[in-house]
Design a protein around this motif. Structure first.
Motif, mmCIF file in Angstrom:
data_model
loop_
_atom_site.group_PDB
_atom_site.id
_atom_site.type_symbol
_atom_site.label_atom_id
_atom_site.label_comp_id
_atom_site.label_asym_id
_atom_site.label_seq_id
_atom_site.Cartn_x
_atom_site.Cartn_y
_atom_site.Cartn_z
ATOM 1 N N PHE A 74 77.279 13.400 58.941
ATOM 2 C CA PHE A 74 77.908 12.452 58.023
ATOM 3 C C PHE A 74 79.393 12.755 57.914
ATOM 4 N N PRO A 75 80.162 12.409 58.962
ATOM 5 C CA PRO A 75 81.601 12.705 58.949
ATOM 6 C C PRO A 75 82.287 12.062 57.739
ATOM 7 N N GLY A 76 83.289 12.748 57.257
ATOM 8 C CA GLY A 76 84.045 12.223 56.117
ATOM 9 C C GLY A 76 83.454 12.571 54.771
ATOM 10 N N THR A 77 82.300 13.244 54.770
ATOM 11 C CA THR A 77 81.724 13.659 53.496
ATOM 12 C C THR A 77 82.119 15.105 53.238
ATOM 13 N N ASN A 78 82.022 15.500 52.033
ATOM 14 C CA ASN A 78 82.346 16.873 51.663
ATOM 15 C C ASN A 78 81.071 17.711 51.753
ATOM 16 N N ALA A 79 80.636 17.941 52.998
ATOM 17 C CA ALA A 79 79.361 18.624 53.217
ATOM 18 C C ALA A 79 79.550 19.928 53.974
ATOM 19 N N HIS A 80 80.612 20.622 53.715
ATOM 20 C CA HIS A 80 80.882 21.863 54.426
ATOM 21 C C HIS A 80 79.854 22.932 54.060
ATOM 22 N N ASN A 81 79.430 23.681 55.063
ATOM 23 C CA ASN A 81 78.460 24.768 54.891
ATOM 24 C C ASN A 81 77.106 24.300 54.380
ATOM 25 N N GLU A 82 76.793 23.016 54.584
ATOM 26 C CA GLU A 82 75.479 22.497 54.223
ATOM 27 C C GLU A 82 74.744 22.131 55.506
ATOM 28 N N THR A 83 73.433 22.251 55.482
ATOM 29 C CA THR A 83 72.632 21.889 56.646
ATOM 30 C C THR A 83 71.572 20.879 56.260
ATOM 31 N N LEU A 84 71.054 20.226 57.272
ATOM 32 C CA LEU A 84 69.942 19.306 57.112
ATOM 33 C C LEU A 84 68.924 19.669 58.188
ATOM 34 N N THR A 85 67.662 19.692 57.843
ATOM 35 C CA THR A 85 66.602 20.033 58.773
ATOM 36 C C THR A 85 65.751 18.805 59.049
ATOM 37 N N ALA A 86 65.449 18.582 60.334
ATOM 38 C CA ALA A 86 64.593 17.458 60.736
ATOM 39 C C ALA A 86 63.514 17.986 61.677
ATOM 40 N N ASP A 87 62.326 17.451 61.555
ATOM 41 C CA ASP A 87 61.234 17.789 62.457
ATOM 42 C C ASP A 87 61.243 16.761 63.577
ATOM 43 N N LEU A 88 61.449 17.230 64.824
ATOM 44 C CA LEU A 88 61.631 16.333 65.957
ATOM 45 C C LEU A 88 60.737 16.747 67.117
ATOM 46 N N TYR A 89 60.178 15.750 67.790
ATOM 47 C CA TYR A 89 59.330 16.010 68.952
ATOM 48 C C TYR A 89 60.173 16.294 70.188
ATOM 49 N N GLU A 90 59.612 17.117 71.081
ATOM 50 C CA GLU A 90 60.336 17.600 72.260
ATOM 51 C C GLU A 90 60.857 16.484 73.152
ATOM 52 N N ASN A 91 60.175 15.359 73.220
ATOM 53 C CA ASN A 91 60.620 14.291 74.106
ATOM 54 C C ASN A 91 61.910 13.626 73.624
ATOM 55 N N TRP A 92 62.352 13.954 72.427
ATOM 56 C CA TRP A 92 63.624 13.442 71.913
ATOM 57 C C TRP A 92 64.739 14.476 72.037
ATOM 58 N N LEU A 93 64.442 15.647 72.548
ATOM 59 C CA LEU A 93 65.429 16.732 72.595
ATOM 60 C C LEU A 93 65.840 17.057 74.024
ATOM 61 N N GLU A 94 67.135 17.352 74.184
ATOM 62 C CA GLU A 94 67.689 17.769 75.469
ATOM 63 C C GLU A 94 68.514 19.021 75.237
ATOM 64 N N PRO A 95 68.635 19.885 76.248
ATOM 65 C CA PRO A 95 69.530 21.036 76.088
ATOM 66 C C PRO A 95 70.943 20.550 75.792
ATOM 67 N N ALA A 96 71.614 21.167 74.840
ATOM 68 C CA ALA A 96 72.991 20.772 74.504
ATOM 69 C C ALA A 96 73.923 21.184 75.636
ATOM 70 N N PRO A 97 74.943 20.364 75.883
ATOM 71 C CA PRO A 97 75.911 20.720 76.941
ATOM 72 C C PRO A 97 76.710 21.951 76.580
#
Length: 97
Positions: A74-97
């Motif tokens: 959420f760019p532009g929000t004052n959310a520094h040092n905060e995290t969000l956790t999501a449960d995601l299935y492997e078919n939606w995930l790729e190794p990060a570049p």
């Protein structure tokens, strides 16, 4: 593909529901195309995208807890040092570049 805790992953930036295909997507819009890190493997379950439309042939998929920096989601929000956790299935995930 399997991911170890701490691995950086990017969520596929895919929108099958926008292509006129009848689907049930469990991946939130606000994480698509974003990068986070694997917290833990939750387990393996039947793919809900199959099960939601009554298909009995749902493949088993690994479900991961993925942690994101909230400011990245959420760019532009004052959310520094905060995290969000999501449960995601492997078919939606790729190794990060």
């Amino acid at each position: 593909m399997s991911f170890a805790p701490g691995t950086r992953v990017t969520v596929r930036n895919d929108w099958p529901e926008a292509k006129g295909i009848k689907v049930h997507i469990r991946t939130p819009h606000f994480v698509r195309g974003k990068t986070g890190r694997i917290e833990t493997l939750i387990g393996e379950f039947g793919d809900p995208e199959y099960l939601a439309v009554g298909r009995k042939d749902a493949p088993k998929r690994a479900l991961y807890m993925v942690v994101f920096d909230r400011a990245d989601l959420f760019p532009g929000t004052n959310a520094h040092n905060e995290t969000l956790t999501a449960d995601l299935y492997e078919n939606w995930l790729e190794p990060a570049p």
